[in-house]
Write an enzyme that holds these catalytic residues in place. Sequence first.
Site: not given
Length: 470
Positions: A130, A184, A187-188, A191
């Site tokens: 990222s 990940k 994480h997105n 986000e």
Amino acid sequence: MADMYDFGLVGLGVMGRNFILNVADNGFTAFGNDLDAEKVNALIEEGGDTAKVNATSDVKTFVDGLTTPRKIMLLVPAGKIVDSVIEGLLPHLDEGDIIIDGGNSFFTDTDRREAYLKDKGINFFGAGVSGGAEGARKGPSIMPGGSRVAYQHVKPIFEAVSAKYKGEPCVAYLGPKSAGNYVKMVHNGIEYGLMQLTSEIYDLLKKAGGLSNDELHKTFADWNQGRLQSFLVEITSEIFEQKDDLTDNDLVDMILDKAKQKGTGKWTSQNAMDLGIPVPTIDVAVSMREISALKEERVQADELYDRPTPANVDKDDFISKAEQALYFAFIITYAQGMHQLADASKEYGYELELGEIAKIWRAGCIIRAALLADITEAYQADEALRNLLLSPSFVEKVKSTVEAARELVGYGAANGIPLPGISNALTYFDAYTSSRLPLNLIQAQRDYFGSHTYERLDREGIFHTEWENK
Ligand code: 6PG
């Protein structure tokens, strides 16, 4: 030109080129590979006369040029292309070599590839990266999952190239199989949530607070000096300063209000649903991108319905409440994402350490924020923490800001400003902190129409009632 290279990278697009140059900057020799000769030449040129970087279009030359065990990272678009690159490499590899997929691959694809390659003696890593192009060049946050033993070969390179938070590398071995891609993905999802919340606050400040783009720039820049300090708040402040080079307007006002998506936020939501983990702020962030895509229908519907004119507000007070509400909703979004990671870890056997994850998100990645230092501490204090809202260190932060969220959500509802992210964060908070919810009624309804049974408050067991009026 080096004889043999420490690190190989397939896919010399923007991310790949930047990542490989970062590897070379950190003292390792790196060999790039891409079918596109132009990209190969561009990298050779960009690497200058340094002996550290080279590139080739030929797969055999590429693989033969790497020291063993070979460490080959793929930065190619997720999907079938990952499989075809793997197939191209396979005939040239030796047992013990390592392939690292640095793209946003779906985690079940990573599990499949890992099992397939394990049979052939190849170690496969799914490693979320990222930070965009700048992160790849200057220091991304890296989220690797795969074999713990094989990770030792990759560790020195990843620790050197990753972002640093007060000297600590923003990379850590996260767990087996697809742990890295899963982290990940979440994480997105976070986000998406943070971006949705920021856009709602922008809407409020603009429509109700009457802030100009210049004032919005100053407000977000000011917030970025405080507890909201984060990459997304920082770039938001900068976005409001950007002039359009095609008209005399500010660029932000000329951008079509349709948000695109590549799917990682949706995957986060879908998988949370599959696992029965509530992440409503992330869910609604995905839905809002979908609603935004319905531009033509929205324009048509706008003609059919009246909308209240936003009531006057005290500007300074409103800005202060907006800061509090955004902070509150940011906390709730991280809480939902971390909760998803905790439960998924049990389901998939990832053995994730949430404190480690929060730690490697403190710099380099898109969701980096001052808050992540507090989140790291909360999980370091209690590794088994079930939800951030249960951490004593978060109680005061939430208590002191939730009232502002209530006020703004009420304002939005009364004045026709959609705040689905903030209101979902608030609803999640109110529900999660309620010892009694009205879902006893749902159980009664289920039993009434379908004999689905229910449990009781006062005794163990499964009950069914022959409802009298049925
Ligand atoms: C990152 C980002 C990145 C992602 C973009 C676009 O961590 O660097 O998460 O991996 O691809 O943010 O995502 P959407 O196109 O789905 O908005």
